[in-house]
Design an enzyme around this catalytic site. Structure first.
Site, PDB file in Angstrom:
ATOM      1  N   TYR A 171      -1.209  -0.816  10.220  1.00 20.93           N
ATOM      2  CA  TYR A 171      -1.410  -1.165   8.802  1.00 20.93           C
ATOM      3  C   TYR A 171      -0.173  -0.753   7.989  1.00 20.93           C
ATOM      4  O   TYR A 171       0.331  -1.530   7.173  1.00 20.93           O
ATOM      5  CB  TYR A 171      -2.672  -0.465   8.296  1.00 20.93           C
ATOM      6  CG  TYR A 171      -3.027  -0.728   6.849  1.00 20.93           C
ATOM      7  CD1 TYR A 171      -3.567  -1.953   6.434  1.00 20.93           C
ATOM      8  CD2 TYR A 171      -2.843   0.258   5.874  1.00 20.93           C
ATOM      9  CE1 TYR A 171      -3.909  -2.179   5.105  1.00 20.93           C
ATOM     10  CE2 TYR A 171      -3.191   0.039   4.548  1.00 20.93           C
ATOM     11  CZ  TYR A 171      -3.720  -1.176   4.172  1.00 20.93           C
ATOM     12  OH  TYR A 171      -4.058  -1.396   2.852  1.00 20.93           O
ATOM     13  N   SER A 197       0.855  -1.194   0.000  1.00 23.26           N
ATOM     14  CA  SER A 197       0.000   0.000   0.000  1.00 23.26           C
ATOM     15  C   SER A 197       0.889   1.242   0.000  1.00 23.26           C
ATOM     16  O   SER A 197       2.017   1.219   0.525  1.00 23.26           O
ATOM     17  CB  SER A 197      -0.865   0.016   1.264  1.00 23.26           C
ATOM     18  OG  SER A 197      -1.487   1.275   1.408  1.00 23.26           O
TER      19      SER A 197
HETATM   20  N1  LIG Z   1      -8.713  -0.258  -1.585  1.00 26.78           N
HETATM   21  C1  LIG Z   1      -7.625   0.470  -1.373  1.00 26.78           C
HETATM   22  O1  LIG Z   1      -7.648   1.712  -1.440  1.00 26.78           O
HETATM   23  C2  LIG Z   1      -6.302  -0.211  -1.077  1.00 26.78           C
HETATM   24  C3  LIG Z   1      -5.151   0.583  -1.060  1.00 26.78           C
HETATM   25  C4  LIG Z   1      -3.920  -0.025  -0.788  1.00 26.78           C
HETATM   26  C5  LIG Z   1      -3.847  -1.384  -0.549  1.00 26.78           C
HETATM   27  N2  LIG Z   1      -4.979  -2.134  -0.564  1.00 26.78           N
HETATM   28  C6  LIG Z   1      -4.853  -3.543  -0.280  1.00 26.78           C
HETATM   29  O2  LIG Z   1      -5.402  -4.303  -1.352  1.00 26.78           O
HETATM   30  C7  LIG Z   1      -5.897  -5.549  -0.855  1.00 26.78           C
HETATM   31  C8  LIG Z   1      -7.327  -5.759  -1.297  1.00 26.78           C
HETATM   32  O3  LIG Z   1      -8.107  -4.744  -0.720  1.00 26.78           O
HETATM   33  P1  LIG Z   1      -9.590  -4.369  -1.202  1.00 26.78           P
HETATM   34  O4  LIG Z   1      -9.662  -2.891  -1.177  1.00 26.78           O
HETATM   35  O5  LIG Z   1      -9.950  -5.111  -2.432  1.00 26.78           O
HETATM   36  O6  LIG Z   1     -10.389  -4.885   0.084  1.00 26.78           O
HETATM   37  P2  LIG Z   1     -11.691  -5.777   0.263  1.00 26.78           P
HETATM   38  O7  LIG Z   1     -12.102  -5.568   1.691  1.00 26.78           O
HETATM   39  O8  LIG Z   1     -12.670  -5.506  -0.814  1.00 26.78           O
HETATM   40  O9  LIG Z   1     -11.113  -7.250   0.087  1.00 26.78           O
HETATM   41  C9  LIG Z   1     -10.327  -7.895   1.070  1.00 26.78           C
HETATM   42  C10 LIG Z   1     -10.741  -9.362   1.124  1.00 26.78           C
HETATM   43  O10 LIG Z   1      -9.870 -10.043   2.042  1.00 26.78           O
HETATM   44  C11 LIG Z   1     -10.654 -11.020   2.712  1.00 26.78           C
HETATM   45  N3  LIG Z   1     -10.008 -11.418   3.957  1.00 26.78           N
HETATM   46  C12 LIG Z   1      -9.932 -10.711   5.121  1.00 26.78           C
HETATM   47  N4  LIG Z   1      -9.313 -11.438   6.060  1.00 26.78           N
HETATM   48  C13 LIG Z   1      -8.976 -12.626   5.484  1.00 26.78           C
HETATM   49  C14 LIG Z   1      -8.303 -13.800   5.949  1.00 26.78           C
HETATM   50  N5  LIG Z   1      -7.869 -13.887   7.213  1.00 26.78           N
HETATM   51  N6  LIG Z   1      -8.121 -14.834   5.090  1.00 26.78           N
HETATM   52  C15 LIG Z   1      -8.576 -14.748   3.814  1.00 26.78           C
HETATM   53  N7  LIG Z   1      -9.227 -13.675   3.325  1.00 26.78           N
HETATM   54  C16 LIG Z   1      -9.412 -12.624   4.142  1.00 26.78           C
HETATM   55  C17 LIG Z   1     -11.994 -10.321   2.930  1.00 26.78           C
HETATM   56  O11 LIG Z   1     -13.039 -11.251   3.219  1.00 26.78           O
HETATM   57  C18 LIG Z   1     -12.171  -9.582   1.607  1.00 26.78           C
HETATM   58  O12 LIG Z   1     -12.878 -10.377   0.659  1.00 26.78           O
HETATM   59  C19 LIG Z   1      -5.702  -5.500   0.662  1.00 26.78           C
HETATM   60  O13 LIG Z   1      -4.496  -6.155   1.008  1.00 26.78           O
HETATM   61  C20 LIG Z   1      -5.605  -4.019   0.952  1.00 26.78           C
HETATM   62  O14 LIG Z   1      -4.908  -3.749   2.151  1.00 26.78           O
HETATM   63  C21 LIG Z   1      -6.213  -1.573  -0.822  1.00 26.78           C
END
Ligand SMILES: NC(=O)c1ccc[n+]([C@@H]2O[C@H](COP(=O)([O-])OP(=O)(O)OC[C@H]3O[C@@H](n4cnc5c(N)ncnc54)[C@H](O)[C@@H]3O)[C@@H](O)[C@H]2O)c1
Length: 249
Positions: free
Chosen positions: A155, A140
């Site tokens: 985080y 991130s």
């Molecule tokens: N959306 C953003 O702005 C953003 C920015 C930087 C990084 N990220 C990273 O991208 C990745 C995806 O994020 P997103 O925005 O699509 O989030 P999201 O919440 O839509 O998806 C995350 C998924 O991870 C699953 N999950 C949570 N705990 C789990 C576990 N213990 N085992 C298996 N699955 C698990 C959840 O059920 C969910 O389906 C994450 O690692 C997040 O930190 C997102």
């Protein structure tokens, strides 16, 4: 196609509007089969149905080593050895350092960092046996600049941890044909960010991004396809920022 005869395992890919499911969809459009791992069974079922033939759901909590190892064994039996692992599962909490209790720290570091470590450890023997593989860690912008918009210090620390882990895997396993890279998204419109900002806050964020817009899950998915494919054959140990210029080194 770029990912013909390719099996990708993507964690945290059940969320319908998430980065993981967008990555699964785009990889499938490029010829891959996908195994998606998540803790949410209902979301797994509906996402697999919407992705169609070639998508296989596995309920797995990536913070549980025994369950994760067993899950990768099942995937190998059902679908064969994985070519790519996308360590995408993640959670965040918008808390300041003094509000973060031990349980909060363990939860956030557990999914983002320990889960990434466990899945990498589980997939590595399959990749070593075939002398090839690509591991992609979802970091991130929060790791790079000490905070994004929602993530607390725990985080940021966890997402910085996955960068260190990525570099170690890249260095230690390159001779075995295994590449490891990371993607560092900025503000991406998914359920992690949905409904958590007022219209004014959202506009402020958009205006602060040089590209003039927030990111979509597909913006990140395209980079994952590149890192999974032979287009990036000589790329390892690298972080790809996907943030519209929000953070420039
Ligand atoms: N959306 C953003 O702005 C953003 C920015 C930087 C990084 N990220 C990273 O991208 C990745 C995806 O994020 P997103 O925005 O699509 O989030 P999201 O919440 O839509 O998806 C995350 C998924 O991870 C699953 N999950 C949570 N705990 C789990 C576990 N213990 N085992 C298996 N699955 C698990 C959840 O059920 C969910 O389906 C994450 O690692 C997040 O930190 C997102």
């Amino acid at each position: 196609m770029l990912l013909d005869n390719h099996l990708a395992v993507i964690t945290g890919a059940a969320s319908a509007r998430g980065i993981g499911s967008a990555t699964a969809r785009l990889m499938m459009q490029h010829g891959a089969r996908v195994a998606i791992l998540d803790t949410d069974q209902d979301a797994l079922d509906s996402t697999c149905e919407s992705l169609g033939d070639g998508a296989h759901g596995y309920r797995c909590d990536v913070t549980d080593w025994t369950a994760t190892r067993a899950c990768f064994q099942r995937i190998a039996q059902d679908l064969g050895p994985p070519d790519t692992l996308v360590n995408n599962a993640g959670i965040t909490q918008p808390k300041g350092l003094l509000e973060i209790e031990e349980d909060d720290f363990d939860a956030v570091v557990g999914v983002n960092l320990k889960g990434t470590f466990f899945c990498t450890k589980a997939v590595l023997p399959y990749m070593q046996e075939r002398g090839r593989g690509s591991v992609i860690n979802m970091s991130s912008v929060s790791a790079e600049r000490g905070g994004g918009i929602f993530g607390g210090p725990h985080y940021s620390a966890a997402k910085a941890g996955v960068l260190g882990l990525m570099r170690a895997v890249a260095r230690n396993h390159a001779r075995e044909g295994i590449r490891c890279n990371a993607v560092a998204p900025g503000f991406i419109e998914t359920d992690i960010t949905a409904g958590k900002l007022s219209a004014e806050q959202h506009q402020g964020i958009r205006e602060s991004i040089p590209a003039g817009r927030t990111g979509s899950p597909e913006d990140v998915a395209r980079i994952c396809v590149f890192l999974a494919s032979e287009l990036s054959e000589y790329v390892t140990g690298e972080v790809v920022d996907v943030n519209g210029g929000m953070h420039i080194d």
